[in-house]
Design a protein around this motif. Sequence first.
Motif, short mmCIF file in Angstrom:
data_model
loop_
_atom_site.label_atom_id
_atom_site.label_comp_id
_atom_site.label_asym_id
_atom_site.label_seq_id
_atom_site.Cartn_x
_atom_site.Cartn_y
_atom_site.Cartn_z
N SER A 23 37.75 15.89 30.79
CA SER A 23 37.45 16.15 32.20
C SER A 23 36.93 17.57 32.35
CB SER A 23 38.69 15.95 33.05
OG SER A 23 39.71 16.87 32.69
N LEU A 24 36.20 17.81 33.43
CA LEU A 24 35.69 19.15 33.70
C LEU A 24 36.82 20.14 33.91
CD1 LEU A 24 32.76 18.48 36.22
CD2 LEU A 24 32.57 19.01 33.78
N SER A 25 36.55 21.40 33.56
CA SER A 25 37.53 22.47 33.76
C SER A 25 36.81 23.68 34.33
CB SER A 25 38.19 22.84 32.43
OG SER A 25 39.24 23.77 32.62
N ALA A 26 37.49 24.41 35.20
CA ALA A 26 36.91 25.61 35.81
C ALA A 26 37.92 26.74 35.77
CB ALA A 26 36.49 25.33 37.26
N GLN A 27 37.41 27.96 35.84
CA GLN A 27 38.26 29.15 35.84
C GLN A 27 37.55 30.30 36.55
OE1 GLN A 27 38.72 31.15 32.06
NE2 GLN A 27 40.60 32.16 32.66
N TRP A 28 38.31 31.08 37.29
CA TRP A 28 37.85 32.34 37.85
C TRP A 28 38.88 33.40 37.50
CZ3 TRP A 28 33.38 32.99 40.98
CH2 TRP A 28 32.75 31.80 41.37
N GLU A 29 38.44 34.66 37.44
CA GLU A 29 39.38 35.73 37.06
C GLU A 29 39.02 37.03 37.76
OE1 GLU A 29 40.94 38.04 33.01
OE2 GLU A 29 39.13 36.80 32.95
N HIS A 30 40.06 37.67 38.28
CA HIS A 30 39.96 39.05 38.76
C HIS A 30 41.09 39.87 38.14
CE1 HIS A 30 36.70 39.50 41.55
NE2 HIS A 30 37.13 38.61 42.43
N THR A 31 40.86 41.18 38.06
CA THR A 31 41.91 42.13 37.71
C THR A 31 42.43 42.75 39.00
OG1 THR A 31 40.92 42.61 35.54
CG2 THR A 31 42.47 44.23 36.44
N VAL A 32 43.75 42.76 39.16
CA VAL A 32 44.38 43.10 40.44
C VAL A 32 45.39 44.24 40.25
CG1 VAL A 32 45.72 42.20 42.38
CG2 VAL A 32 44.09 40.71 41.19
N LEU A 33 45.36 45.19 41.17
CA LEU A 33 46.33 46.28 41.22
C LEU A 33 47.34 46.01 42.33
CD1 LEU A 33 47.32 49.33 40.84
CD2 LEU A 33 45.56 49.89 42.58
N VAL A 34 48.62 46.21 42.05
CA VAL A 34 49.64 46.16 43.10
C VAL A 34 49.67 47.53 43.77
CG1 VAL A 34 52.05 45.70 43.67
CG2 VAL A 34 50.99 44.53 41.72
N THR A 35 49.40 47.57 45.09
CA THR A 35 49.41 48.83 45.83
C THR A 35 50.74 48.97 46.58
OG1 THR A 35 48.45 47.84 47.83
CG2 THR A 35 46.91 48.64 46.13
N GLU A 36 50.85 50.04 47.34
CA GLU A 36 52.10 50.28 48.08
C GLU A 36 52.38 49.20 49.12
OE1 GLU A 36 54.39 52.52 47.54
OE2 GLU A 36 53.32 53.59 45.95
N ASP A 37 51.32 48.58 49.64
CA ASP A 37 51.53 47.60 50.71
C ASP A 37 50.79 46.28 50.48
OD1 ASP A 37 48.97 48.51 51.02
OD2 ASP A 37 49.19 49.15 53.10
N GLY A 38 50.30 46.05 49.26
CA GLY A 38 49.58 44.80 49.01
C GLY A 38 48.89 44.82 47.66
N TYR A 39 47.57 44.66 47.69
CA TYR A 39 46.84 44.57 46.43
C TYR A 39 45.45 45.18 46.60
CZ TYR A 39 44.28 40.76 48.64
OH TYR A 39 43.50 40.02 49.50
#
Length: 267
Positions: A233-249
């Motif tokens: 079956s088909l497969s998909a992927q997306w990716e980001h690099t994320v920083l945890v900040t003082e009040d979110g991201y």
Amino acid sequence: MSITIKTEADVQGMRIAGRLASEVLDMLTAHVRPGVSTDELDRLAHEHIVRVQGAVPAPLNYAPPGYTPYPKSICTSINHQVCHGIPNERALKSGDIVNIDVTVIKDGWHGDTSRMFIVGEGSIAARRLCQLTYEAMWHGIAKVRPGIRLGDIGHTIQTFTERQGYSVVREFCGHGIGRKFHEEPQVLHYGHPGTLEPLVPGMVFTIEPMVNAGRREIKELGDGWTIVTKDRSLSAQWEHTVLVTEDGYEVLTVSAGTPAPPQLAPG
């Protein structure tokens, strides 16, 4: 578990590396069309990273324990390939979907991101899979803030994905990133709320769900790298690099061509 907390100076280095990785995908976008080979995309990416950006393609010759060195500068995973597809001479054709995964090293810092591309005219099913996988990643990103736990991210992604009738690959996950390509923690894309490590400001990791249109089971091909769906079956992927900040991201892998965040419906 030893999680490296980044300083503001560290984060500035990672912003640069993240932007450069995203700009490679911007550059490649015009070249992803019927008739081009993934080898050619790899060549273009390598030249841009090395000659234009003055950076290093992290995948090239990367060899974690038990693996032979990865032979190319990017990963290109087509159709039923889940991840770590090795660029080759095969020409892309209209209707293919392909994930291009780019990681660059700039001044010692890693930037890691991937996008889905639909070659020519994709089917309705392929377009839906790519779009909902993008939304799944963003449902996970939107959960990020100090005090929540990694299990909350995985649970959110899994719940959204399975409600759409898709499955989440469990053998591969997001990861901490910084001076090293892969650091702690592991970021599962499934799980239970209120479990695993709590998030604190300064943590940096990738969120990169792999979503299958069919069953979640996978297998490895004989090249020792390429992962495919067992049921083809088909497969998909997306990716980001994320920083945890003082009040979110803060998403660190952004550039002029980064797709806009989706309008998220309740999962």
